[in-house]
Design a protein around this motif. Sequence first.
Motif, PDB file in Angstrom:
ATOM      1  N   LYS A  30       0.803  -1.231   0.000  1.00  0.00           N
ATOM      2  CA  LYS A  30       0.000   0.000   0.000  1.00  0.00           C
ATOM      3  C   LYS A  30       0.833   1.278   0.000  1.00  0.00           C
ATOM      4  N   ASP A  31       2.006   1.258   0.563  1.00  0.00           N
ATOM      5  CA  ASP A  31       2.853   2.451   0.606  1.00  0.00           C
ATOM      6  C   ASP A  31       3.873   2.505  -0.534  1.00  0.00           C
ATOM      7  N   HIS A  32       3.738   1.608  -1.488  1.00  0.00           N
ATOM      8  CA  HIS A  32       4.692   1.531  -2.604  1.00  0.00           C
ATOM      9  C   HIS A  32       3.937   1.677  -3.921  1.00  0.00           C
ATOM     10  N   GLU A  33       3.872   2.890  -4.426  1.00  0.00           N
ATOM     11  CA  GLU A  33       3.050   3.180  -5.604  1.00  0.00           C
ATOM     12  C   GLU A  33       3.512   2.478  -6.875  1.00  0.00           C
ATOM     13  N   SER A 159       3.891  -7.106   8.178  1.00  0.00           N
ATOM     14  CA  SER A 159       3.448  -5.756   8.534  1.00  0.00           C
ATOM     15  C   SER A 159       2.390  -5.832   9.634  1.00  0.00           C
TER      16      SER A 159
END
Length: 173
Positions: A30-33, A159
């Motif tokens: 989710k934090d890695h586009e 995570s």
Amino acid sequence: MIRRPPRSTPKPSSAASDVYKRQMIENAIKDHEFFTVSTFENTSENISFTIDTVHYFKKKFASSSLRIIMGEDNLYDFTSWYKYTDILSFVNIIVLSRDNIERYDKISTLKNYIEENINLFNQTKTGKIHFSAQHKSDISATALREMIKQNESFKNFVSKENYEYIEKNGLYK
């Protein structure tokens, strides 16, 4: 970069359904586009072999070089994969090294494919395997599932979102 959750594979799958696997991948990226999730294998009615997935992505991204990223433990079984030499004729493979696994002396069949120099590896479009110590993965998915099954703590290996998701849904028990 595309991450795909496996669906029907020739080997028995784990206890998590496609929906759970996809959600865990979504949580992890989710934090890695630059990552996205593909459902190609999940929509197939047939057993999905890696070579089929490679053909699909080669057709979809014809002008791109393809890479498969796998954990070191998966490489030891790679020569038993369906059409593994064909896979190598379409892609390069990046292997995430693990501290708890011996190096590639066990896989002599693949010795000629190993490229230790990352610059030479990147100059080659297909047929090479490179071990990346830069992005080590300390635990395999198989070992993680076994830890969960044995009620051992796995919180430090996933995570926060996936830890809570696995616990909430009782996965791999």
